[in-house]
Write an enzyme that holds these catalytic residues in place. Structure first.
Site, short mmCIF file in Angstrom:
data_model
loop_
_atom_site.label_atom_id
_atom_site.label_comp_id
_atom_site.label_asym_id
_atom_site.label_seq_id
_atom_site.Cartn_x
_atom_site.Cartn_y
_atom_site.Cartn_z
N GLN A 255 0.06 1.49 13.27
CA GLN A 255 1.54 1.79 14.17
C GLN A 255 1.09 2.95 15.11
O GLN A 255 1.96 3.21 15.88
CB GLN A 255 2.42 2.50 13.02
CG GLN A 255 2.95 1.36 11.98
CD GLN A 255 3.84 1.97 11.01
OE1 GLN A 255 3.21 2.40 9.81
NE2 GLN A 255 5.06 2.09 11.27
N HIS B 69 1.51 -3.84 6.84
CA HIS B 69 1.10 -3.35 8.44
C HIS B 69 -0.31 -3.68 8.59
O HIS B 69 -0.67 -4.13 9.70
CB HIS B 69 1.27 -1.80 8.62
CG HIS B 69 2.83 -1.55 8.84
ND1 HIS B 69 3.30 -1.95 10.06
CD2 HIS B 69 3.62 -0.61 8.32
CE1 HIS B 69 4.70 -1.45 10.17
NE2 HIS B 69 4.58 -0.83 9.14
N GLY C 32 5.37 7.12 4.83
CA GLY C 32 3.97 6.32 5.05
C GLY C 32 3.76 6.03 6.47
O GLY C 32 4.74 5.96 7.19
N HIS D 208 4.73 -1.96 1.63
CA HIS D 208 5.11 -1.80 2.89
C HIS D 208 3.97 -1.57 4.02
O HIS D 208 3.72 -2.45 5.17
CB HIS D 208 6.16 -0.85 3.13
CG HIS D 208 6.66 -0.66 4.69
ND1 HIS D 208 7.90 -1.17 4.97
CD2 HIS D 208 6.02 -0.03 5.36
CE1 HIS D 208 8.03 -0.95 6.14
NE2 HIS D 208 6.90 -0.22 6.71
N GLU D 209 3.24 -0.54 3.66
CA GLU D 209 1.84 0.00 4.48
C GLU D 209 0.98 -1.07 4.49
O GLU D 209 0.35 -1.34 5.57
CB GLU D 209 1.42 1.31 4.23
CG GLU D 209 2.81 2.47 4.18
CD GLU D 209 3.34 2.58 5.40
OE1 GLU D 209 2.62 2.10 6.66
OE2 GLU D 209 4.37 2.94 5.49
N CYS E 41 11.38 1.67 8.66
CA CYS E 41 9.91 1.63 9.12
C CYS E 41 9.93 2.59 10.42
O CYS E 41 10.83 2.27 11.27
CB CYS E 41 9.59 -0.01 9.38
SG CYS E 41 8.02 0.04 10.05
N LEU E 42 8.98 3.38 10.50
CA LEU E 42 9.04 3.91 11.60
C LEU E 42 8.63 3.34 13.21
O LEU E 42 8.76 3.71 14.10
CB LEU E 42 7.73 5.19 11.49
CG LEU E 42 7.76 6.07 10.32
CD1 LEU E 42 6.38 6.96 10.20
CD2 LEU E 42 8.93 7.00 10.71
#
Length: 162
Positions: free
Chosen positions: A49, A132, A44, A128-129, A86-87
């Protein structure tokens, strides 16, 4: 491919706005986000981000590929702890507690409304997304001691990269 912001970049905590325009600019951003997420080997990627403060993320888990715009988690059931990455925290994986099952309402890239109930890893990715989009990060689900350790580690990585 877009640049993925790493913690502690303040844009990751910035407020986001709802998407109201579904034109070519949005389609281009979505295409770039897909490419960026796949290059980074993520499940994702949220618009904040990549420095765009809007309520949008893309997700793909085992071929279940979705564009999620203006999401609202309506119901959450149960909980499960699982390692999560996480990216924006490259190379870091921590055990995070998330709902085991959620019901989410959102728009797709064409502005069509969806209402889905998902569980397991898909529920984790969406939770999670969606975090953000509210300026909440993976480390916010950890103990104060773990957060402090990861903050130091990420700041050290940032200094080394400069």
């Amino acid at each position: 491919v877009l640049d993925i912001l790493s913690y502690p970049n303040s844009v990751l905590r910035a407020p986001t706005t709802e998407v109201t325009e579904f034109g070519t600019d949005l389609k281009k951003l979505i295409a770039d986000m897909w490419q960026t997420m796949y290059m980074a080997k993520g499940a994702g990627l949220a618009a904040p981000q990549v420095g765009v403060p809007i309520r949008l993320f893309v997700r793909d888990w085992e071929g279940d590929r979705r564009v999620v715009i203006n999401p609202e988690i309506i119901e959450a059931e149960g909980s499960e702890k699982r390692d999560e990455g996480c990216l924006s925290f490259p190379g870091i994986y921590e055990e995070v507690e998330r709902p085991a099952k959620i019901r989410v309402r959102y728009l797709d890239e064409g502005g069509c409304l969806h209402d889905e109930t998902v569980e397991g890893f898909t529920a984790r990715v969406i939770s999670h997304e969606a975090d953000h989009l509210d300026g909440k990060l993976m480390i916010d689900h950890l103990s104060a001691l773990k957060r402090a350790f990861l903050r130091k580690k990420m700041r050290r990585k940032e200094r080394v990269a400069d």
